[in-house]
Design a protein around this motif. Structure first.
Motif, PDB file in Angstrom:
ATOM      1  N   ASN A 122       9.201   3.450 -11.072  1.00  0.00           N
ATOM      2  CA  ASN A 122       7.873   3.410 -10.465  1.00  0.00           C
ATOM      3  C   ASN A 122       7.769   2.337  -9.395  1.00  0.00           C
ATOM      4  OD1 ASN A 122       6.812   5.499 -12.024  1.00  0.00           O
ATOM      5  ND2 ASN A 122       6.129   4.114 -13.641  1.00  0.00           N
ATOM      6  N   ALA A 123       8.227   1.136  -9.712  1.00  0.00           N
ATOM      7  CA  ALA A 123       8.077   0.015  -8.787  1.00  0.00           C
ATOM      8  C   ALA A 123       8.898   0.232  -7.518  1.00  0.00           C
ATOM      9  CB  ALA A 123       8.482  -1.280  -9.472  1.00  0.00           C
ATOM     10  N   LEU A 124      10.125   0.725  -7.654  1.00  0.00           N
ATOM     11  CA  LEU A 124      10.952   0.962  -6.477  1.00  0.00           C
ATOM     12  C   LEU A 124      10.399   2.106  -5.635  1.00  0.00           C
ATOM     13  CD1 LEU A 124      14.490   0.473  -8.049  1.00  0.00           C
ATOM     14  CD2 LEU A 124      13.458  -0.921  -6.250  1.00  0.00           C
ATOM     15  N   ALA A 125       9.897   3.141  -6.302  1.00  0.00           N
ATOM     16  CA  ALA A 125       9.292   4.245  -5.556  1.00  0.00           C
ATOM     17  C   ALA A 125       8.114   3.758  -4.725  1.00  0.00           C
ATOM     18  CB  ALA A 125       8.842   5.341  -6.519  1.00  0.00           C
ATOM     19  N   LEU A 126       7.230   2.983  -5.333  1.00  0.00           N
ATOM     20  CA  LEU A 126       6.058   2.499  -4.612  1.00  0.00           C
ATOM     21  C   LEU A 126       6.430   1.500  -3.526  1.00  0.00           C
ATOM     22  CD1 LEU A 126       3.499   2.177  -7.543  1.00  0.00           C
ATOM     23  CD2 LEU A 126       3.678   3.997  -5.836  1.00  0.00           C
ATOM     24  N   SER A 127       7.563   0.827  -3.687  1.00  0.00           N
ATOM     25  CA  SER A 127       7.962  -0.166  -2.680  1.00  0.00           C
ATOM     26  C   SER A 127       8.273   0.467  -1.332  1.00  0.00           C
ATOM     27  CB  SER A 127       9.178  -0.966  -3.175  1.00  0.00           C
ATOM     28  OG  SER A 127      10.385  -0.222  -3.065  1.00  0.00           O
ATOM     29  N   VAL A 128       8.667   1.737  -1.321  1.00  0.00           N
ATOM     30  CA  VAL A 128       8.939   2.397  -0.037  1.00  0.00           C
ATOM     31  C   VAL A 128       7.716   3.121   0.509  1.00  0.00           C
ATOM     32  CG1 VAL A 128      11.363   2.693  -0.652  1.00  0.00           C
ATOM     33  CG2 VAL A 128       9.788   4.586  -1.032  1.00  0.00           C
ATOM     34  N   MET A 129       6.650   3.143  -0.283  1.00  0.00           N
ATOM     35  CA  MET A 129       5.443   3.874   0.108  1.00  0.00           C
ATOM     36  C   MET A 129       4.315   2.960   0.563  1.00  0.00           C
ATOM     37  SD  MET A 129       5.502   6.543  -3.121  1.00  0.00           S
ATOM     38  CE  MET A 129       4.483   7.848  -2.461  1.00  0.00           C
ATOM     39  N   VAL A 130       4.333   1.710   0.082  1.00  0.00           N
ATOM     40  CA  VAL A 130       3.202   0.816   0.317  1.00  0.00           C
ATOM     41  C   VAL A 130       3.710  -0.508   0.889  1.00  0.00           C
ATOM     42  CG1 VAL A 130       1.122  -0.183  -0.697  1.00  0.00           C
ATOM     43  CG2 VAL A 130       2.163   1.831  -1.765  1.00  0.00           C
ATOM     44  N   PRO A 131       3.229  -0.921   2.060  1.00  0.00           N
ATOM     45  CA  PRO A 131       3.632  -2.221   2.621  1.00  0.00           C
ATOM     46  C   PRO A 131       2.935  -3.360   1.873  1.00  0.00           C
ATOM     47  CG  PRO A 131       1.983  -1.200   4.012  1.00  0.00           C
ATOM     48  CD  PRO A 131       2.316  -0.189   2.953  1.00  0.00           C
ATOM     49  N   PRO A 132       3.368  -4.581   2.084  1.00  0.00           N
ATOM     50  CA  PRO A 132       2.780  -5.718   1.363  1.00  0.00           C
ATOM     51  C   PRO A 132       1.270  -5.857   1.552  1.00  0.00           C
ATOM     52  CG  PRO A 132       4.818  -6.372   2.419  1.00  0.00           C
ATOM     53  CD  PRO A 132       4.517  -4.997   2.910  1.00  0.00           C
TER      54      PRO A 132
END
Length: 353
Positions: A64-74
């Motif tokens: 989940n965390a890695l998937a969202l890391s490519v979808m949402v900027p900081p």
């Protein structure tokens, strides 16, 4: 009689046998082995998608965390249900891997988000630099209340999200249970309905420790290998992740496991519904059920050796509440739950009721 979670049981025999079978000899490390390389064509066939990319990891939190890391900027916002697992049960991992992006929870009965709720929220946001811009929507399948998003619901939510410039992620920790309950194909429940990335769960349904990030858009997959390595989730002996997933999918083993767990949950629910004073907070769709029971029954079940969790929720149906002298509990069945365990639990409940 342990119904605390589908995490409390072991791995299935085919999965364990595959690990042992592929244990001997030498294979290239860090995902360069034939088993891992074979996952891509395997998943492309399963999802009827010629360009998807698959990235095996050991835990659902990492997926989940890695998937969202490519979808949402900081500086971005990720929308989810207010009781979603990513928000309440992953210790800030999505925020950590996105380097500071924010999760925002939306209300909805049964752990689901209604398309109108999403549209109203997105339409009401300002576009001022002071506000974190929404960049992704994540849906839990099954939801935290054991409900299933239908293909139509996923399609409508995805259309709303995409129209506002968001990508859509599915937390499929119990993807197999939802798929069996819906009777649709993996493609219909994911990319054809608008899902951009899926966290494909296996550990709750027969694997030892294996999940996969399945990316349906090549542009989103571009950096995931680097992110996975930096996060420490490329295993040196990656063949053992691949062996689990290979055995999990072989001969529809994953679907058979999920179907059995769902049947056991339905059997448990039917028996509990006959006991005076017991009602279900939501319909049973997959392998989770949430009975509201008299406190005396709850105490008798625990004293009789039954293991499960107390539960609370802000997404009960309209008019439903847990009254004084009642408890809401969560029961989860697994691929290895036996009919004997179900009947023992029900017999104990009948005696106490």
């Amino acid at each position: 009689m342990n119904f605390a979670s589908d995490n409390v049981v072991g791995a299935s025999a085919p999965v364990l046998e595959a690990i042992v079978r592929h244990n001997g000899g030498a294979m290239p490390a860090y995902g360069a082995d034939p088993l891992t390389l074979g996952l891509t064509p395997r998943f492309r066939q399963l999802f009827d998608h010629p360009d998807l990319a698959v990235f095996p990891v050991a835990t659902g939190t990492a997926a989940n965390a890695l998937a969202l890391s490519v979808m949402v900027p900081p500086f971005g916002l990720c929308l989810c249900h207010e009781e979603a697992h990513v928000m309440e049960d992953e210790c800030g991992a999505p925020e950590f891997y996105t380097h500071g992006a924010k999760l925002h929870g939306l209300p909805g009965t049964g752990g689901t988000i209604a398309p109108d709720t999403l549209d109203r929220f997105l339409g009401g946001l300002t576009r001022h630099v002071k506000q974190m811009p929404p960049r992704a929507l994540t849906l839990s399948q099954l939801t935290e209340s054991g409900q299933v998003y239908t293909v139509e619901e996923i399609t409508r939510l995805s259309r709303v999200a995409h129209s506002h410039g968001l990508t859509v992620h599915m937390d499929g920790a119990r993807f197999a249970n939802a798929l069996v309950a819906s009777g649709c194909s993996p493609a219909e429940m994911t990319w054809r309905a608008g899902i951009d990335i899926l966290s494909f769960g296996a550990s709750k349904n027969g694997a030892l420790a294996a999940e996969a990030v399945v990316v349906f858009r090549p542009d989103l997959a571009e950096t995931l290998d680097f992110r996975r390595k930096r996060a420490g989730h490329i295993l040196s002996k990656g063949r053992f992740l691949a062996a689990q997933l290979d055995a999990y999918l072989a001969d529809d083993h994953w679907l058979a496991n999920a179907a059995h767990a769902n049947r056991m949950a339905a059997r448990l629910a039917a028996g509990l519904a006959e006991i005076p004073g017991v009602r279900l907070a939501w319909p049973v769709r997959g392998n989770e059920l949430f009975p509201i029971v008299p406190a005396a029954l709850d105490q008798a079940l625990r004293q009789g050796g039954a293991v499960y969790y107390d539960w609370a929720s802000r997404s009960l149906p309209a008019g439903e509440t847990v009254r004084e002298g009642e408890r809401m509990i969560r029961l989860i069945t697994a691929f290895s739950t036996t009919g004997t365990e179900v009947e023992e639990f029900l017999a104990l409940a009948r005696r106490a009721g």
